[in-house]
Design an enzyme around this catalytic site. Structure first.
Site, PDB file in Angstrom:
ATOM      1  N   HIS A  93      15.650   2.648 -12.522  1.00  0.00           N
ATOM      2  CA  HIS A  93      16.185   2.036 -11.304  1.00  0.00           C
ATOM      3  C   HIS A  93      17.125   0.846 -11.605  1.00  0.00           C
ATOM      4  O   HIS A  93      18.318   0.896 -11.349  1.00  0.00           O
ATOM      5  CB  HIS A  93      15.033   1.516 -10.437  1.00  0.00           C
ATOM      6  CG  HIS A  93      13.996   2.532 -10.073  1.00  0.00           C
ATOM      7  ND1 HIS A  93      14.199   3.564  -9.172  1.00  0.00           N
ATOM      8  CD2 HIS A  93      12.713   2.661 -10.482  1.00  0.00           C
ATOM      9  CE1 HIS A  93      13.097   4.277  -9.053  1.00  0.00           C
ATOM     10  NE2 HIS A  93      12.178   3.759  -9.822  1.00  0.00           N
TER      11      HIS A  93
HETATM   12  O1  RIB Z   1      11.446   0.935  -6.253  1.00  0.00           O
HETATM   13  C1  RIB Z   1      11.874   0.607  -7.546  1.00  0.00           C
HETATM   14  C2  RIB Z   1      12.003  -0.869  -7.715  1.00  0.00           C
HETATM   15  O2  RIB Z   1      10.731  -1.488  -7.517  1.00  0.00           O
HETATM   16  C3  RIB Z   1      12.440  -1.277  -9.127  1.00  0.00           C
HETATM   17  O3  RIB Z   1      13.167  -2.465  -9.067  1.00  0.00           O
HETATM   18  C4  RIB Z   1      11.128  -1.516  -9.823  1.00  0.00           C
HETATM   19  O4  RIB Z   1      11.251  -2.428 -10.913  1.00  0.00           O
HETATM   20  C5  RIB Z   1      10.320  -2.152  -8.718  1.00  0.00           C
HETATM   21  O5  RIB Z   1      10.687  -3.534  -8.644  1.00  0.00           O
END
Ligand code: RIB
Ligand code: CA
Length: 313
Positions: free
Chosen positions: A243
């Site tokens: 992500h």
């Molecule tokens: O949904 C994914 C996000 O939530 C990413 O930033 C992960 O690190 C958590 O913070």
């Protein structure tokens, strides 16, 4: 062109760690002014510790790390140890940090840094719940004009939700903060699940991280080995979605991403859809566009960039 000045606001989190490493490995494109930790994946003491572990992994103990807010603006903290492990950085066995945590509160650091910067000169890169950013804007609205752009990981449209059926974790944890940020008027670029779920660490990609052979590459391979199990089980996907590195990759190679400039609003009232990013992807309302919402990524190009940059550490 001079490197873009950024503040990374983060809740490490293995994927946050990779995003930070990518930024620190790219000094020609990115100047990391500082890192502010926020409560999210794990509680604040751990996110503040993990941010320093990652700076030391990159050999960058010169980067100031600050602890910000330990809870959302108006709600109880929700964490994600089920994804990231109890330390938040499970996978590699990395040494505790020796670099100090800065005394100043992370929100005060954001305010002071922006107050002393020229207009439109600092990019904020939130990788977790938006609590610190929203509190800084609330406490010091005069800093908003100093922000060049907010490039954040959060939200979803076609992918809908990962922590609830309709909400992505970062937005869900502090929807009131997200609402403040998306209404701030600052130019916002969003890396939603729609993009990050296409950035999967398949086995060949993970093997490429490990084959780099340096400490950072091996640690990243061990991190993704650990945190991929949750998504593989839940989605049946063939790897962990990376992500947060989509945020720092965008600063280096924006051409890797495509999206639309649309209206995005945050659900803060309904328990059923709390934290949903209501993205007008199809332009069915006359609500004004307030964000560039990414929808696609050149995943091979993204991983090639990431592998090449990790090898520099
Ligand atoms: O949904 C994914 C996000 O939530 C990413 O930033 C992960 O690190 C958590 O913070
Ligand atoms: Ca994160």
């Amino acid at each position: 062109m001079s490197p873009r000045k950024i503040i990374i606001d983060t809740d490490p989190g293995q994927d946050d760690a990779v995003a930070i490493l990518l930024a620190l490995a790219s000094p020609d494109e990115i100047e990391v002014l500082g890192i502010t930790a926020v409560a999210g994946n794990v509680p604040l003491p751990l996110t503040a510790k993990n941010a320093r572990i990652v700076c030391e992994l990159a050999g960058r103990t010169d980067i100031p790390v600050f602890a910000g807010c330990d809870a959302p603006l108006a709600r109880k903290l929700v964490t994600a140890e089920h994804v990231h492990g109890k330390t938040g950085l499970d996978g590699p066995n990395l040494p505790d940090p020796t670099m100090p945590l800065q005394e100043m509160h992370g929100v005060d650091y954001i305010i002071d840094t922006l107050r002393s910067a020229p207009a439109n000169s600092v990019t904020l890169c939130p990788l977790g719940p938006l609590t610190n950013i929203a509190k800084a804007f609330n406490d010091a609205p005069d800093i908003i004009e100093k922000v060049q752009e907010i490039v954040l990981m959060g939200g979803a449209y076609f992918e809908v939700g990962n922590i609830t059926p309709t909400a992505e974790f970062n937005i869900y944890v502090d929807p009131e903060a997200a609402d403040i940020v998306f209404k701030s008027g600052v130019p916002i670029t969003v890396m939603p699940l729609d993009v990050t779920h296409k950035a999967l660490v398949t086995q060949p990609r993970n093997d490429a991280f490990r084959a780099i052979g340096n400490t950072a590459g091996i640690a990243v391979a061990q991190m993704t080995d650990f945190f991929e199990r949750f998504d593989k089980e839940k989605y049946g996907s063939n790897g962990a979605p990376l992500h947060d590195p989509c945020v720092t990759a965008y600063l280096i190679r924006p051409d890797l991403f495509t999206g639309r400039h649309i209206n995005v609003e945050i659900e803060t009232g309904s328990d059923l859809t709390l934290g949903m990013t209501v993205a007008d992807w199809w332009g069915v309302t006359d609500r004004p566009a307030n964000a560039t919402f990414m929808g696609d990524i050149d995943a091979d190009g993204f991983f090639a960039l990431l592998t090449e940059r990790l090898a520099r550490l």
